[in-house]
Scaffold this active site. Structure first.
Site, short mmCIF file in Angstrom:
data_model
loop_
_atom_site.label_atom_id
_atom_site.label_comp_id
_atom_site.label_asym_id
_atom_site.label_seq_id
_atom_site.Cartn_x
_atom_site.Cartn_y
_atom_site.Cartn_z
N SER A 182 108.45 25.29 11.54
CA SER A 182 107.48 26.22 12.10
C SER A 182 106.06 25.78 11.73
O SER A 182 105.65 24.67 12.06
CB SER A 182 107.78 27.65 11.64
OG SER A 182 107.03 28.58 12.37
N ASP A 282 113.52 30.30 21.37
CA ASP A 282 112.25 30.29 20.65
C ASP A 282 111.11 30.39 21.67
O ASP A 282 111.02 29.57 22.58
CB ASP A 282 112.12 28.99 19.85
CG ASP A 282 110.86 28.91 19.01
OD1 ASP A 282 110.02 29.84 19.09
OD2 ASP A 282 110.71 27.93 18.27
N HIS A 312 113.89 31.24 16.88
CA HIS A 312 112.93 30.62 15.98
C HIS A 312 113.40 30.80 14.54
O HIS A 312 113.82 31.89 14.13
CB HIS A 312 111.54 31.25 16.16
CG HIS A 312 110.46 30.51 15.45
ND1 HIS A 312 109.98 29.29 15.90
CD2 HIS A 312 109.77 30.77 14.31
CE1 HIS A 312 109.03 28.87 15.07
NE2 HIS A 312 108.89 29.74 14.10
#
Length: 338
Positions: A182, A282, A312
């Site tokens: 991320s 995501d 995600h």
């Protein structure tokens, strides 16, 4: 009575927005009971190897913290498989955790557990970087800390006598990788381009691993609009975190957020092999695909792994998906080191 269907998303109850509470002075009160801080594991339990004391196959992972920069209060959490086989020559992975640049730590339980599992699965030394968070330290503070961690790794490679004992007889510094999840993936990109024209020898960065990198932009993508109310990363939360992380007065097309602006940083052509990993659930998927295509258009060797399922940060919640990720990373490391 029929059983109620289970949630398709193991992280469905998580709403990061309610855990990011602003204080009057502009700092954040990071109330995150779902992600407790865990201490390092410096020594194995006394009973762990009574029946396996002669085994050279790692059975668990030890961890410890060492300072990176006392002035900025950053530190590194090292993860080492235990016991080590003779002459291990393990890869070194510098890891940067996620959290939108505003949340979490190298000591947060999901990331501590992930690094422990990777060290065991990949047979590698993982160095997880506890970097400065926004808004107290807006970008590029986190990028600066990432570069400082790379400089630390180079100094470890150069100074044999002063090398940390956990690295001295275990690491092959010609097999170094930068990995981020991320926001950590965004850090890998910016740190990677910063050091792309720096002589790091005897340290050699073989590859960059982008696990669902966190990018944004003014123009919304199809995946962002389709998953605007995503249970893990709704658009309002993503925008709020970027608002805290970016310098004052800039928008989502700032280079820190959107790597495709003006065709991208010209230095990206010097990047080593890159693995870009994304999941279909995501909201950032389209941006990750665009990023991979941009790298490839600049002549970078890119391995793209995009799945239809998953959300995600799915590896933090789903052990099966985590193992899929570790297998992909293991194959990539092997390919880079051939």
């Amino acid at each position: 009575m029929a059983d109620e269907p289970s949630s398709p998303n193991p992280a469905a109850s998580i709403d990061l927005y309610k855990f990011i509470l602003p204080n009057p002075d502009g700092s954040l009160n990071r109330a995150t009971p779902l992600f407790p801080i865990v201490p390092p594991t410096l020594t194995p339990p006394a009973e762990s190897f009574r029946t396996k004391s002669n085994s050279n196959t790692p059975q668990l992972v030890l961890s410890k913290d060492i300072p990176l920069n006392p002035e900025t209060k950053t530190f590194l959490r090292l993860f080492k498989p235990h016991p080590l086989p003779p002459n291990p020559h393990l890869a070194l992975i510098l890891y940067f955790h996620g959290g939108g640049f505003v949340l979490f730590s190298a000591a947060s339980k999901p990331y501590h557990d992930t690094c422990s599992e990777m060290a065991l699965s990949l047979r590698a030394i993982i160095v997880s970087v506890d970097y400065r968070l926004a808004p107290e330290h807006p970008l590029p503070s986190a990028f600066d800390d990432a570069v400082e961690a790379i400089a630390w790794a180079r100094s470890q490679a150069s100074d044999v006598d002063g090398r940390d004992p956990w690295l001295k007889d275990a690491v092959d510094f010609s097999k170094c990788f930068l990995m981020g999840s991320s926001a950590g993936g965004t850090m890998v990109y910016h740190a990677g381009v910063r050091v792309s024209d720096v002589d790091l020898s005897p340290l050699m960065i073989r590859g960059l691993i982008f696990n669902q990198p966190y990018f944004g932009g003014v123009q919304r993508t199809q995946s962002e609009l389709k998953l605007i109310d995503d249970q893990v990363l709704p658009l309002v939360t993503s925008d709020m975190m970027w608002g805290h992380a970016l310098p004052k007065g800039v928008d989502l097309d700032h280079e820190y957020c959107n790597p495709t602006v003006r065709g991208g940083d010209r230095r990206m052509r010097r990047l080593p092999k890159c693995l870009v990993r994304g999941n279909g659930g995501d909201p950032l998927l389209d941006r990750q695909r665009e990023f991979a295509a941009l790298l490839q258009s600049r002549g970078v060797h890119v391995v793209s792994k995009f799945d239809e399922g998953g959300c995600h940060a799915v590896e933090l919640f789903d052990p099966g998906m985590a193992q899929v990720l570790y297998d992909i990373i293991g194959d990539f490391i092997e390919c880079c080191c051939e």
